[in-house]
Design a protein around this motif. Structure first.
Motif, PDB file in Angstrom:
ATOM      1  N   GLU A  64       0.801  -1.224   0.000  1.00  0.00           N
ATOM      2  CA  GLU A  64       0.000   0.000   0.000  1.00  0.00           C
ATOM      3  C   GLU A  64       0.831   1.270   0.000  1.00  0.00           C
ATOM      4  OE1 GLU A  64      -2.682  -0.382   3.276  1.00  0.00           O
ATOM      5  OE2 GLU A  64      -4.001  -1.717   2.162  1.00  0.00           O
ATOM      6  N   SER A  65       1.964   1.254   0.675  1.00  0.00           N
ATOM      7  CA  SER A  65       2.721   2.499   0.774  1.00  0.00           C
ATOM      8  C   SER A  65       3.881   2.507  -0.222  1.00  0.00           C
ATOM      9  CB  SER A  65       3.220   2.686   2.206  1.00  0.00           C
ATOM     10  OG  SER A  65       4.562   2.378   2.347  1.00  0.00           O
ATOM     11  N   SER A  66       4.220   3.697  -0.679  1.00  0.00           N
ATOM     12  CA  SER A  66       5.331   3.829  -1.634  1.00  0.00           C
ATOM     13  C   SER A  66       6.666   3.537  -0.958  1.00  0.00           C
ATOM     14  CB  SER A  66       5.336   5.222  -2.257  1.00  0.00           C
ATOM     15  OG  SER A  66       5.494   6.209  -1.251  1.00  0.00           O
ATOM     16  N   GLU A  67       6.782   3.790   0.347  1.00  0.00           N
ATOM     17  CA  GLU A  67       8.019   3.487   1.077  1.00  0.00           C
ATOM     18  C   GLU A  67       8.259   1.976   1.122  1.00  0.00           C
ATOM     19  OE1 GLU A  67       7.421   5.284   4.860  1.00  0.00           O
ATOM     20  OE2 GLU A  67       7.783   7.312   4.104  1.00  0.00           O
ATOM     21  N   VAL A  68       7.210   1.229   1.387  1.00  0.00           N
ATOM     22  CA  VAL A  68       7.322  -0.235   1.422  1.00  0.00           C
ATOM     23  C   VAL A  68       7.643  -0.761   0.029  1.00  0.00           C
ATOM     24  CG1 VAL A  68       6.046  -2.370   1.829  1.00  0.00           C
ATOM     25  CG2 VAL A  68       5.837  -0.478   3.430  1.00  0.00           C
ATOM     26  N   ALA A  69       7.014  -0.193  -0.992  1.00  0.00           N
ATOM     27  CA  ALA A  69       7.295  -0.611  -2.374  1.00  0.00           C
ATOM     28  C   ALA A  69       8.743  -0.326  -2.739  1.00  0.00           C
ATOM     29  CB  ALA A  69       6.348   0.105  -3.337  1.00  0.00           C
ATOM     30  N   LEU A  70       9.261   0.827  -2.311  1.00  0.00           N
ATOM     31  CA  LEU A  70      10.662   1.174  -2.580  1.00  0.00           C
ATOM     32  C   LEU A  70      11.595   0.214  -1.854  1.00  0.00           C
ATOM     33  CD1 LEU A  70      12.731   3.088  -3.836  1.00  0.00           C
ATOM     34  CD2 LEU A  70      12.549   4.485  -1.765  1.00  0.00           C
ATOM     35  N   ALA A  71      11.306  -0.069  -0.577  1.00  0.00           N
ATOM     36  CA  ALA A  71      12.145  -0.997   0.194  1.00  0.00           C
ATOM     37  C   ALA A  71      12.141  -2.388  -0.439  1.00  0.00           C
ATOM     38  CB  ALA A  71      11.657  -1.068   1.640  1.00  0.00           C
ATOM     39  N   LEU A  72      10.974  -2.840  -0.857  1.00  0.00           N
ATOM     40  CA  LEU A  72      10.853  -4.154  -1.495  1.00  0.00           C
ATOM     41  C   LEU A  72      11.611  -4.186  -2.823  1.00  0.00           C
ATOM     42  CD1 LEU A  72       9.532  -6.922  -1.150  1.00  0.00           C
ATOM     43  CD2 LEU A  72       7.546  -6.036  -2.370  1.00  0.00           C
ATOM     44  N   SER A  73      11.501  -3.114  -3.589  1.00  0.00           N
ATOM     45  CA  SER A  73      12.215  -3.031  -4.873  1.00  0.00           C
ATOM     46  C   SER A  73      13.722  -3.025  -4.662  1.00  0.00           C
ATOM     47  CB  SER A  73      11.805  -1.773  -5.631  1.00  0.00           C
ATOM     48  OG  SER A  73      10.433  -1.778  -5.892  1.00  0.00           O
ATOM     49  N   LEU A  74      14.183  -2.263  -3.683  1.00  0.00           N
ATOM     50  CA  LEU A  74      15.625  -2.232  -3.387  1.00  0.00           C
ATOM     51  C   LEU A  74      16.120  -3.599  -2.922  1.00  0.00           C
ATOM     52  CD1 LEU A  74      16.067   1.241  -1.670  1.00  0.00           C
ATOM     53  CD2 LEU A  74      16.925   0.512  -3.902  1.00  0.00           C
ATOM     54  N   PHE A  75      15.313  -4.286  -2.118  1.00  0.00           N
ATOM     55  CA  PHE A  75      15.691  -5.622  -1.666  1.00  0.00           C
ATOM     56  C   PHE A  75      15.889  -6.558  -2.858  1.00  0.00           C
ATOM     57  CE2 PHE A  75      14.189  -9.939  -0.635  1.00  0.00           C
ATOM     58  CZ  PHE A  75      15.185 -10.303   0.239  1.00  0.00           C
ATOM     59  N   VAL A  76      14.945  -6.534  -3.779  1.00  0.00           N
ATOM     60  CA  VAL A  76      15.045  -7.395  -4.962  1.00  0.00           C
ATOM     61  C   VAL A  76      16.215  -6.961  -5.838  1.00  0.00           C
ATOM     62  CG1 VAL A  76      13.855  -8.093  -7.078  1.00  0.00           C
ATOM     63  CG2 VAL A  76      12.611  -8.029  -4.919  1.00  0.00           C
ATOM     64  N   LEU A  77      16.404  -5.648  -6.008  1.00  0.00           N
ATOM     65  CA  LEU A  77      17.492  -5.148  -6.856  1.00  0.00           C
ATOM     66  C   LEU A  77      18.877  -5.418  -6.274  1.00  0.00           C
ATOM     67  CD1 LEU A  77      16.014  -1.767  -8.115  1.00  0.00           C
ATOM     68  CD2 LEU A  77      16.447  -3.846  -9.442  1.00  0.00           C
TER      69      LEU A  77
END
Length: 200
Positions: free
Chosen positions: A90-103
């Motif tokens: 839901e949050s853009s911060e969580v999406a960014l953290a998840l994306s960075l984790f995968v990247l």
């Protein structure tokens, strides 16, 4: 850590389904440990998953590392990130953290595989070099042995010839030659036994 990269446990030889099953088990165990440690590591949802990704990539291969990244991202999203129990972000911060984790996780899994390949190549080259060095030493010892035998045979022939020659000058020349060759043999033997640098 070097022993871990050399496939001492033979896990790289397992069938692919076993790699994936073990990877799934490692990530599930990591998720359970993370849930257990949530009060202590509340702000770090991905922290324990990085070592698990590296472990899977080391024990199996980069495919297992990539699977570990995907499973870790799913487990963190489902169990640790709000809303808990949903794969929705839901949050853009969580999406960014998840994306960075995968990247970060994907290149890490691939890099571990490349490091293992480089280590295996270096180990094979080192083994080859050691075998070549051993062969060179064997050939050198054999050449030294043959040289010593040939020198001894020449000295024996000269001394035998010296006993059969009547002429005193020829006998003296043959004796001097055999003596010089005997000195060469002793010098050669002394140089052969010297371990360090030799000053002649």
């Amino acid at each position: 850590m070097h022993w871990l990269f050399t496939n001492r446990f033979g896990t790289r030889d397992w069938p692919r389904w076993a790699h994936f099953a073990a990877t799934t088990g490692i990530i599930a165990a990591t998720a359970l440990i993370k849930l257990w440690l949530t009060p202590i590591l509340s702000g770090q949802p991905f922290l324990l998953f990085y070592p698990a990704i590296v472990l899977c990539a080391v024990l199996f291969d980069h495919r297992s590392g990539v699977l570990a990244v995907v499973l870790s991202a799913l487990a963190a999203t489902l169990l640790l990130l709000p809303p808990i129990g949903s794969l929705r972000v839901e949050s853009s911060e969580v999406a960014l953290a998840l994306s960075l984790f995968v990247l970060v996780g994907l290149p890490t899994a691939i890099l571990v595989e490349e490091l293992q390949k480089a280590l295996r190549r270096a180990t094979a080259a080192n083994t080859k070099l050691a075998a070549a060095e051993e062969e060179k030493d064997l050939l050198l010892r054999e050449a030294t042995h043959r040289f010593r035998n040939d020198l001894s045979m020449i000295i024996a022939l000269l001394r035998m010839q010296e006993r059969t020659v009547e002429d005193p000058k020829a006998r003296s020349a043959l004796k001097a030659s055999s003596d010089r060759l005997a000195v060469m043999g002793r010098v050669h033997e002394r140089l052969r036994r010297t371990d360090g640098p030799v000053a002649v």
